[in-house]
Scaffold this motif. Structure first.
Motif, PDB file in Angstrom:
ATOM      1  N   GLU A  43      -2.624   6.003   9.060  1.00 31.74           N
ATOM      2  CA  GLU A  43      -3.343   5.113   8.134  1.00 31.74           C
ATOM      3  C   GLU A  43      -3.564   3.737   8.746  1.00 31.74           C
ATOM      4  O   GLU A  43      -4.626   3.143   8.597  1.00 31.74           O
ATOM      5  CB  GLU A  43      -2.545   4.999   6.825  1.00 31.74           C
ATOM      6  CG  GLU A  43      -3.377   4.484   5.664  1.00 31.74           C
ATOM      7  CD  GLU A  43      -3.592   2.976   5.703  1.00 31.74           C
ATOM      8  OE1 GLU A  43      -4.751   2.545   5.545  1.00 31.74           O
ATOM      9  OE2 GLU A  43      -2.616   2.237   5.894  1.00 31.74           O
TER      10      GLU A  43
ATOM     11  N   THR B  38       1.634   7.488   7.398  1.00 31.02           N
ATOM     12  CA  THR B  38       1.641   6.026   7.310  1.00 31.02           C
ATOM     13  C   THR B  38       3.064   5.478   7.270  1.00 31.02           C
ATOM     14  O   THR B  38       3.997   6.159   6.859  1.00 31.02           O
ATOM     15  CB  THR B  38       0.877   5.557   6.053  1.00 31.02           C
ATOM     16  OG1 THR B  38       0.928   4.146   5.963  1.00 31.02           O
ATOM     17  CG2 THR B  38       1.475   6.151   4.790  1.00 31.02           C
ATOM     18  N   LYS B  39       3.196   4.222   7.728  1.00 29.82           N
ATOM     19  CA  LYS B  39       4.469   3.503   7.599  1.00 29.82           C
ATOM     20  C   LYS B  39       4.561   2.876   6.211  1.00 29.82           C
ATOM     21  O   LYS B  39       5.640   2.547   5.735  1.00 29.82           O
ATOM     22  CB  LYS B  39       4.562   2.391   8.641  1.00 29.82           C
ATOM     23  CG  LYS B  39       4.711   2.880  10.072  1.00 29.82           C
ATOM     24  CD  LYS B  39       4.674   1.687  11.023  1.00 29.82           C
ATOM     25  CE  LYS B  39       4.703   2.167  12.486  1.00 29.82           C
ATOM     26  NZ  LYS B  39       4.455   1.063  13.431  1.00 29.82           N
ATOM     27  N   SER B  40       3.403   2.671   5.593  1.00 32.73           N
ATOM     28  CA  SER B  40       3.355   1.937   4.328  1.00 32.73           C
ATOM     29  C   SER B  40       3.658   2.852   3.148  1.00 32.73           C
ATOM     30  O   SER B  40       3.183   3.972   3.083  1.00 32.73           O
ATOM     31  CB  SER B  40       1.972   1.318   4.139  1.00 32.73           C
ATOM     32  OG  SER B  40       1.854   0.772   2.843  1.00 32.73           O
ATOM     33  N   GLU B  41       4.439   2.336   2.217  1.00 32.20           N
ATOM     34  CA  GLU B  41       4.700   3.068   0.978  1.00 32.20           C
ATOM     35  C   GLU B  41       4.029   2.371  -0.198  1.00 32.20           C
ATOM     36  O   GLU B  41       4.411   2.576  -1.352  1.00 32.20           O
ATOM     37  CB  GLU B  41       6.201   3.197   0.731  1.00 32.20           C
ATOM     38  CG  GLU B  41       6.896   4.065   1.775  1.00 32.20           C
ATOM     39  CD  GLU B  41       8.354   4.335   1.437  1.00 32.20           C
ATOM     40  OE1 GLU B  41       8.629   4.716   0.286  1.00 32.20           O
ATOM     41  OE2 GLU B  41       9.215   4.168   2.324  1.00 32.20           O
ATOM     42  N   GLU B  42       3.011   1.552   0.114  1.00 37.85           N
ATOM     43  CA  GLU B  42       2.318   0.835  -0.964  1.00 37.85           C
ATOM     44  C   GLU B  42       1.583   1.816  -1.858  1.00 37.85           C
ATOM     45  O   GLU B  42       0.876   2.713  -1.388  1.00 37.85           O
ATOM     46  CB  GLU B  42       1.342  -0.185  -0.376  1.00 37.85           C
ATOM     47  CG  GLU B  42       2.027  -1.376   0.275  1.00 37.85           C
ATOM     48  CD  GLU B  42       1.026  -2.404   0.755  1.00 37.85           C
ATOM     49  OE1 GLU B  42       0.018  -2.620   0.041  1.00 37.85           O
ATOM     50  OE2 GLU B  42       1.238  -2.980   1.843  1.00 37.85           O
ATOM     51  N   GLU B  43       1.733   1.612  -3.151  1.00 37.54           N
ATOM     52  CA  GLU B  43       1.200   2.562  -4.139  1.00 37.54           C
ATOM     53  C   GLU B  43      -0.319   2.677  -4.065  1.00 37.54           C
ATOM     54  O   GLU B  43      -0.869   3.767  -4.165  1.00 37.54           O
ATOM     55  CB  GLU B  43       1.628   2.130  -5.548  1.00 37.54           C
ATOM     56  CG  GLU B  43       1.394   3.194  -6.595  1.00 37.54           C
ATOM     57  CD  GLU B  43       1.941   2.793  -7.954  1.00 37.54           C
ATOM     58  OE1 GLU B  43       1.644   3.511  -8.923  1.00 37.54           O
ATOM     59  OE2 GLU B  43       2.666   1.785  -8.054  1.00 37.54           O
ATOM     60  N   HIS B  44      -1.007   1.541  -3.860  1.00 32.18           N
ATOM     61  CA  HIS B  44      -2.479   1.590  -3.879  1.00 32.18           C
ATOM     62  C   HIS B  44      -3.024   2.404  -2.714  1.00 32.18           C
ATOM     63  O   HIS B  44      -4.058   3.070  -2.823  1.00 32.18           O
ATOM     64  CB  HIS B  44      -3.076   0.168  -3.883  1.00 32.18           C
ATOM     65  CG  HIS B  44      -3.038  -0.522  -2.544  1.00 32.18           C
ATOM     66  ND1 HIS B  44      -4.097  -0.468  -1.657  1.00 32.18           N
ATOM     67  CD2 HIS B  44      -2.074  -1.259  -1.952  1.00 32.18           C
ATOM     68  CE1 HIS B  44      -3.778  -1.155  -0.573  1.00 32.18           C
ATOM     69  NE2 HIS B  44      -2.563  -1.643  -0.732  1.00 32.18           N
ATOM     70  N   ILE B  45      -2.309   2.397  -1.576  1.00 32.25           N
ATOM     71  CA  ILE B  45      -2.757   3.207  -0.419  1.00 32.25           C
ATOM     72  C   ILE B  45      -2.575   4.692  -0.737  1.00 32.25           C
ATOM     73  O   ILE B  45      -3.453   5.517  -0.470  1.00 32.25           O
ATOM     74  CB  ILE B  45      -1.989   2.814   0.856  1.00 32.25           C
ATOM     75  CG1 ILE B  45      -2.380   1.389   1.282  1.00 32.25           C
ATOM     76  CG2 ILE B  45      -2.271   3.797   1.994  1.00 32.25           C
ATOM     77  CD1 ILE B  45      -1.599   0.858   2.457  1.00 32.25           C
TER      78      ILE B  45
ATOM     79  N   GLU C 146      -2.544   6.048  -3.709  1.00 34.17           N
ATOM     80  CA  GLU C 146      -3.528   6.431  -4.733  1.00 34.17           C
ATOM     81  C   GLU C 146      -4.905   6.619  -4.134  1.00 34.17           C
ATOM     82  O   GLU C 146      -5.624   7.560  -4.486  1.00 34.17           O
ATOM     83  CB  GLU C 146      -3.555   5.378  -5.848  1.00 34.17           C
ATOM     84  CG  GLU C 146      -2.325   5.431  -6.742  1.00 34.17           C
ATOM     85  CD  GLU C 146      -2.387   4.447  -7.889  1.00 34.17           C
ATOM     86  OE1 GLU C 146      -3.327   3.609  -7.907  1.00 34.17           O
ATOM     87  OE2 GLU C 146      -1.510   4.504  -8.766  1.00 34.17           O
ATOM     88  N   GLU C 147      -5.278   5.710  -3.201  1.00 32.15           N
ATOM     89  CA  GLU C 147      -6.604   5.818  -2.582  1.00 32.15           C
ATOM     90  C   GLU C 147      -6.698   7.080  -1.725  1.00 32.15           C
ATOM     91  O   GLU C 147      -7.699   7.788  -1.731  1.00 32.15           O
ATOM     92  CB  GLU C 147      -6.880   4.572  -1.727  1.00 32.15           C
ATOM     93  CG  GLU C 147      -8.368   4.393  -1.445  1.00 32.15           C
ATOM     94  CD  GLU C 147      -8.680   3.042  -0.810  1.00 32.15           C
ATOM     95  OE1 GLU C 147      -9.695   2.973  -0.113  1.00 32.15           O
ATOM     96  OE2 GLU C 147      -7.918   2.079  -1.006  1.00 32.15           O
TER      97      GLU C 147
END
Length: 519
Positions: free
Chosen positions: A55, A82-89, A91-92
């Motif tokens: 990502e 991805t390294k990111s656990e951000e919710e918006h990523i 969801e997208e």
């Protein structure tokens, strides 16, 4: 094992060489690239079975690359890493129809599981399903070859349906053929069971008997009406078999919770005229004829005429049960009537009981007999289930169900009888007044061979009307259908492989009753 080609895009692809070697040792061909632009170039030029997509890449991000891959190859599965656990990523990515979502650092087995889940899923499910059915095959056969009761027969039928639906998605059709043979053998034994017990159910107070059509409202529905709470919607979908209920269940459970899923036995004949009137009148056909001569229509060939008084029968049954409630009755025969009912939901919420009869499945089954196009669309059981599911997804009925849920209503889904795909002809000779149904005949001086038939020479024992002293009822069993000797071959070819009802079979007699509450 099939060789799969994987495209892996990550700006740190060199650090992933151990993972790539692991996948290659497992038989996967992996093409590594280190940017989104390179990934798009590869997808355009080569064919891949799956894309692994980082990502967070410089330049074109994983989400941007994903959007373009989906435009070029809408059906190519993409696993986002991805390294990111951000919710918006998340969801997208999920909204862009990714196949899976993995969080770094990933271990090789986690990666392998994702690949198998998405690429080998059908093969693995097929293998597991075939093994599961093979293990259960002997248990089912032993069960129906014993002396068993009506509850055990319902369990056997539900088991057979379970495996039939599991095998629907199988790539290997050999087990489906075995299941069809077992279902046919089970049906043969079930028909003998009905011949041995049906008359006792109706005449012997001590007989172990199932819940039947004429008891349905009094024993199952009225107690729910009397419970304090939200309005109860009683939805009767004509001809809805248990397997068809199971394929539409996931659609309804988006809006409702299943509180009870059970079954009951349709009376004979398993036709709209007899079985549905028995539900609403709360009595058997000969009792209706005697007690409600103003409502009972005697001409069995006038099927619609026979069902013109359902609401009157129901109101009289409510009165007899001393249930003084506000109720409504609606019969839906076409899409416009269905849409009008949806618009009327607010008014329906003022009633304690709303009865809705949906005739669509019945219309479809008749159309399937008469229309070459629909016969082409539904050449087998799986296709017929698929049409039922597709219809409900795009029908006003689903809109109605959503609105009932939104307003907190309670829902019963049931039917009056099922149907069976007929294959084998049984010759019969009748007279002009003999009814036209292909699965049962009533009349005087009928000529037939007793094989594969359930013969009622004393209709009064089955609580059926007896217009003449010599009137008899003859029901086909298993997947047989009646054919007259005149134009025999034309008649047989025309009706073979069509869905019919009126006779004795698991499919026609054991039908669903489901009680649901709004989520």
């Amino acid at each position: 094992m099939q060789q799969y080609s994987i495209l892996w895009a990550d700006d740190e692809i060199d650090l992933l060489k151990p993972h790539i070697m692991f996948l290659k040792n497992k038989g996967y061909n992996v093409t590594p690239v280190n940017s989104g632009a390179d990934a798009l170039e590869q997808v355009e030029q080569e064919k891949y079975d799956m894309v692994l997509l980082d990502e967070m890449m410089p330049g074109m991000t994983g989400l941007e690359t994903l959007a373009q891959i989906k435009q070029m190859r809408p059906n190519l599965p993409v696993v986002m890493i991805t390294k990111s656990e951000e919710e918006h990523i998340m969801e997208e990515a999920i909204g862009s129809k990714i196949a899976d979502y993995l969080i770094k650092p990933i271990n090789p087995n986690q990666l392998l599981l994702s690949l198998k889940k998405n690429l080998d899923n059908k093969r693995l499910v097929t293998e597991r399903t075939n093994i599961g059915y093979q293990q259960d095959f002997r248990n089912i056969s032993m069960q129906y070859n014993d002396r068993i009761d009506h509850d055990e027969w319902a369990d056997i039928y539900k088991k057979l349906i379970y495996w039939e639906l599991q095998l629907d998605g199988s790539q290997d059709k050999s087990m489906s053929e075995v299941l069809n043979m077992q279902k046919s053998e089970a049906n043969s034994n079930f028909c003998k069971f009905i011949e041995d017990t049906y008359e006792d159910w109706l005449n012997d107070p001590k007989a172990d008997k199932p819940l039947m059509s004429h008891q349905l409202m009094r024993k199952k529905v009225f107690p729910l009406v009397e419970q304090a709470g939200s309005p109860l919607f009683f939805l009767l979908v004509d001809n809805l078999r248990y397997d068809q209920w199971k394929v539409i269940e996931p659609i309804l459970t988006d809006f409702f919770t299943v509180e009870e899923e059970s079954s009951y036995y349709s009376i004979l004949p398993t036709t709209t005229a007899f079985a549905r009137n028995a539900i609403f009148a709360g009595m058997m056909p000969s009792e209706m004829e005697k007690q409600h001569p103003d409502l009972w229509v005697g001409d069995d060939n006038d099927e619609e005429g026979l069902n013109n008084h359902e609401e009157d029968f129901l109101r009289r049954q409510l009165e007899k049960s001393r249930l003084n409630i506000k109720m409504s009755y609606h019969k839906i025969l076409n899409v416009n009537q269905g849409k009008a009912l949806v618009e009327n939901v607010n008014n329906l919420m003022q009633n304690q009981l709303n009865v809705i009869v949906y005739n669509f499945v019945d219309m479809l089954s008749h159309a399937r007999t008469d229309m070459a196009m629909i016969k082409e669309l539904a050449p087998d059981e799986a296709a017929y289930r698929s049409i039922t599911r597709s219809w409900i997804q795009h029908s006003p009925l689903l809109e109605l169900i959503k609105k009932i849920s939104d307003k907190g209503g309670r829902l019963i889904v049931t039917t009056d009888h099922g149907m069976i795909r007929v294959q084998k002809p049984a010759k019969i000779v009748g007279y002009r007044e003999t009814n036209t149904n292909l699965r049962y005949k009533q009349g005087k001086n009928l000529g037939f061979d007793d094989n594969h038939l359930f013969v009622a020479r004393k209709p009064e024992r089955l609580f059926l009307p007896k217009p003449h002293v010599s009137t008899a009822y003859v029901f086909t069993t298993e997947d047989y259908f009646f054919a007259y000797p005149n134009n025999y071959n034309y008649y047989v070819n025309y009706y073979r492989d069509t869905f019919q009802h009126g006779g004795v079979s698991l499919e026609e007699m054991i039908v669903p009753f489901v009680y649901l509450t709004a989520k």
